[in-house]
Design a protein around this motif. Sequence first.
Motif, PDB file in Angstrom:
ATOM      1  N   THR A   7      35.271 -29.340  -4.303  1.00 58.68           N
ATOM      2  CA  THR A   7      34.822 -28.331  -5.264  1.00 58.68           C
ATOM      3  C   THR A   7      34.126 -27.170  -4.554  1.00 58.68           C
ATOM      4  OG1 THR A   7      32.843 -29.686  -5.679  1.00 58.68           O
ATOM      5  CG2 THR A   7      34.682 -29.880  -7.238  1.00 58.68           C
TER       6      THR A   7
ATOM      7  N   LEU B 203      36.837 -24.973  -3.257  1.00 57.16           N
ATOM      8  CA  LEU B 203      37.455 -24.192  -4.322  1.00 57.16           C
ATOM      9  C   LEU B 203      36.546 -23.035  -4.737  1.00 57.16           C
ATOM     10  CD1 LEU B 203      39.783 -23.818  -6.268  1.00 57.16           C
ATOM     11  CD2 LEU B 203      38.671 -25.422  -7.830  1.00 57.16           C
TER      12      LEU B 203
ATOM     13  N   SER C  27      44.066 -19.115  -4.574  1.00 57.11           N
ATOM     14  CA  SER C  27      44.524 -20.253  -3.769  1.00 57.11           C
ATOM     15  C   SER C  27      43.778 -21.511  -4.171  1.00 57.11           C
ATOM     16  CB  SER C  27      44.317 -19.974  -2.278  1.00 57.11           C
ATOM     17  OG  SER C  27      42.943 -19.765  -1.986  1.00 57.11           O
ATOM     18  N   ASN C  28      44.420 -22.640  -3.953  1.00 55.94           N
ATOM     19  CA  ASN C  28      43.834 -23.950  -4.243  1.00 55.94           C
ATOM     20  C   ASN C  28      43.804 -24.765  -2.957  1.00 55.94           C
ATOM     21  OD1 ASN C  28      43.070 -26.464  -5.132  1.00 55.94           O
ATOM     22  ND2 ASN C  28      44.914 -26.864  -6.330  1.00 55.94           N
TER      23      ASN C  28
ATOM     24  N   THR D 172      42.377 -27.566  -2.453  1.00 56.19           N
ATOM     25  CA  THR D 172      42.022 -28.960  -2.720  1.00 56.19           C
ATOM     26  C   THR D 172      43.255 -29.842  -2.856  1.00 56.19           C
ATOM     27  OG1 THR D 172      42.047 -28.969  -5.156  1.00 56.19           O
ATOM     28  CG2 THR D 172      40.139 -27.968  -4.077  1.00 56.19           C
TER      29      THR D 172
ATOM     30  N   VAL E  65      44.448 -27.469 -10.124  1.00 59.41           N
ATOM     31  CA  VAL E  65      43.411 -26.531 -10.552  1.00 59.41           C
ATOM     32  C   VAL E  65      43.999 -25.637 -11.633  1.00 59.41           C
ATOM     33  CG1 VAL E  65      42.060 -24.503  -9.864  1.00 59.41           C
ATOM     34  CG2 VAL E  65      42.126 -26.530  -8.389  1.00 59.41           C
TER      35      VAL E  65
ATOM     36  N   LEU F 177      47.329 -24.116 -10.403  1.00 55.75           N
ATOM     37  CA  LEU F 177      47.625 -24.128  -8.976  1.00 55.75           C
ATOM     38  C   LEU F 177      47.757 -25.574  -8.515  1.00 55.75           C
ATOM     39  CD1 LEU F 177      44.957 -21.509  -7.836  1.00 55.75           C
ATOM     40  CD2 LEU F 177      47.429 -21.156  -7.790  1.00 55.75           C
TER      41      LEU F 177
ATOM     42  N   LYS G 268      49.205 -21.239  -3.317  1.00 53.85           N
ATOM     43  CA  LYS G 268      48.711 -19.881  -3.510  1.00 53.85           C
ATOM     44  C   LYS G 268      49.570 -19.217  -4.573  1.00 53.85           C
ATOM     45  CE  LYS G 268      46.849 -19.034   1.125  1.00 53.85           C
ATOM     46  NZ  LYS G 268      46.895 -18.135   2.324  1.00 53.85           N
TER      47      LYS G 268
ATOM     48  N   MET H 201      37.811 -21.161 -12.839  1.00 55.78           N
ATOM     49  CA  MET H 201      38.665 -22.254 -12.373  1.00 55.78           C
ATOM     50  C   MET H 201      38.100 -23.601 -12.794  1.00 55.78           C
ATOM     51  SD  MET H 201      39.865 -21.192  -8.514  1.00 55.78           S
ATOM     52  CE  MET H 201      41.041 -19.864  -8.250  1.00 55.78           C
TER      53      MET H 201
ATOM     54  N   TYR I 251      38.565 -27.668 -11.751  1.00 56.72           N
ATOM     55  CA  TYR I 251      39.102 -28.680 -10.829  1.00 56.72           C
ATOM     56  C   TYR I 251      39.361 -29.936 -11.641  1.00 56.72           C
ATOM     57  CZ  TYR I 251      38.853 -32.103  -6.936  1.00 56.72           C
ATOM     58  OH  TYR I 251      39.082 -33.116  -6.030  1.00 56.72           O
TER      59      TYR I 251
END
Length: 669
Positions: free
Chosen positions: A337, A340, A366-367, A369, A373, A397, A402, A429, A431
């Motif tokens: 997190t 992110l 972008s993600n 993780t 997301v 995502l 990306k 966002m 998560y």
Amino acid sequence: MKYLGLAWMIAWPLAAQEQEVNPNIGHLHHHHHYGEKLPTELSSPERFLTSREAAAALRLPKEEDAFSFIVFGDRTGGPADGVSILADAVRDVNLLEPDLVMTVGDLVQGYNQEDQWKEQAVEFKSIMDELACPWFPVAGNHDVYWRGPKGVKGPVGGNEKNYEVEFGPLWYAFEHKDCWFIVLYSDEANPETGVQSFQDPETQKMSPAQFEWLDETLTRAKDAKHVFLFLHHPRWLGNHYGNDWDRVHERLKQAGNVSAVFAGHIHQMRYDGPRDGIEYVTLATTGGHQPGLVPDAGYLHHYDLVTVRKDRLALAAVPVGEVLDVREITGDLVQETNALAKAPIRVSPEIDLNACEVVEVQVELSNPTSHLVEFTAGGASEDSRWSFSPDHTHGALAPGEKKTVSFQVGRLANGLDEAFRAPFVEVGMDYLGEGFRYSIPERKVPLKLAFPSKQVSQGKALAIDLDGKKDALLVPSERFEVGKAFTLECRFMARSFEGRTGLVSKMEGSEYGIFVSHGQPHFSVHVGGRYLTVEADAPVLKPNAWHHVAGVYDGKEARLYLDGKLLDRKAGEGKRKRNDLPLVIGGDVNSEGQPMSLFSGQLDEVRLTRGALYEGEEVEMLRDAPVSPKTILAFDFGEKIGPWVPDASENRAHATRVGTAEIVEVSAE
């Protein structure tokens, strides 16, 4: 909204105590002390161990029995998916592990016939049965009122029989840890007409049978430490409830050990008491219809946490979903997190304010993780002359993905004035963890702007005036880079020199800056793991006089110049340590990126240039130098646009004004 912002404590039966509040705390919310501190005793070898000597003695809590229980508010009267809020409350409570959970009625939507009623009862019980502790029902109007086809008369007592089969008695009591819990029924029908209505005082009277049972129960519980009552309607409020509660209250008062009465129905928190030593508490909702008019004043989904001790009790209202599972916040979760929350959000292209045309702006997300997301992104501005289409977009995502989203940005032609405000993109966002959604705080990323920086002074000498109390300029570090060798300089006129005073600096454990503390200028640059500092031998600066100061670092040596004369030079080289904090014009920066050590006076011609501009013992310091490819920052303070002072360099690292910093005409130099 956070639990600490809503918690409220009531200690029974001691009166409130006044207490002085530490002024650094900032508000008086929740500083009420309704009783003395909890009892303690001196530490003894039997209960306290240490190998340290001559240390302060610590007091220990008394070893007395205490327990807690939870009270849920109304579940119904709102949308069917309110059961998801109830389920969240159940998950919260399982983390708190109270002895038991009470309700205050309206468990099912009701107002229907038997088949639908039973389906809703099964749904409610299946959720509540996930509790790790026992739970106890209270009947409300939604639970017992019957509604069928027009002209069809319902059964006597509505759904009372169904309720007792599925949930339990309409009134009952039980004992737990030397305390009694009494559940009352507040929807008995008018004995003559059979009508059930919470809006008619004639149907809001306790029947002789229930009152007699209550009297006998209170007599049996006469030796209990506490007695708690639960019913659906807060009859003590009067009005359409009538005045029948007065005789009930008199019986509770006679008992002498009734500590609190809990109800619901009105879908708003409310406290009425103490009345004759009895706390009257009304809950809002735990999944029911919630208008949310003033959440801080009790319009919210919550449950009450009650802690019971021998001679007192405490209550805290906990918003649903605010309890965190300690075991769930693992190192991996924190790392992901955090990644992110810090993932770069890239916005392009730069918007040329010289041209009033619609621009398509791309936002790259972008993600980083290993989980999915979900995001929301859109343009916004405090200046209504900007327009955005679409105003926002949703998406997802995949892990490691990306994605670029775009929207159209337009601006009215007459928008460059002091009321101008920049557009930005808002990105939210979530998560998606294992069975839970973690919301990342919303981020606001300014769109890149190319100000038409004219730096026109119309023949006047202009400067930025700073008050030394709150005024400064913040220059964003992400807009410019400083190489190995550089020159930092400016012209200034100080009103006075008091204490540590920054002139142009971003020194927070690294980087560089010019200071004029106590009238003694010095320049520092962080190289080789330490600060390399060059400074005047004594206070040489005069108040109310213009000076030109420059700090030079050529990669091997630092030099300090004042009004064309070299004051000090020292050799030093090594790796430079950088930071992402803003450069402060008119002060220094703290670790939070806020200005400190502020300058009082006027500043002009702030320049940051690649390379060493000055080398000799005496030099001609540049005035009104033109912008060149070597110019990193250039502030001549010839104009301001909204809250910014434009940077004339190619970096367009426009400074944000803090406080009341204003551009003024220089009267004399």
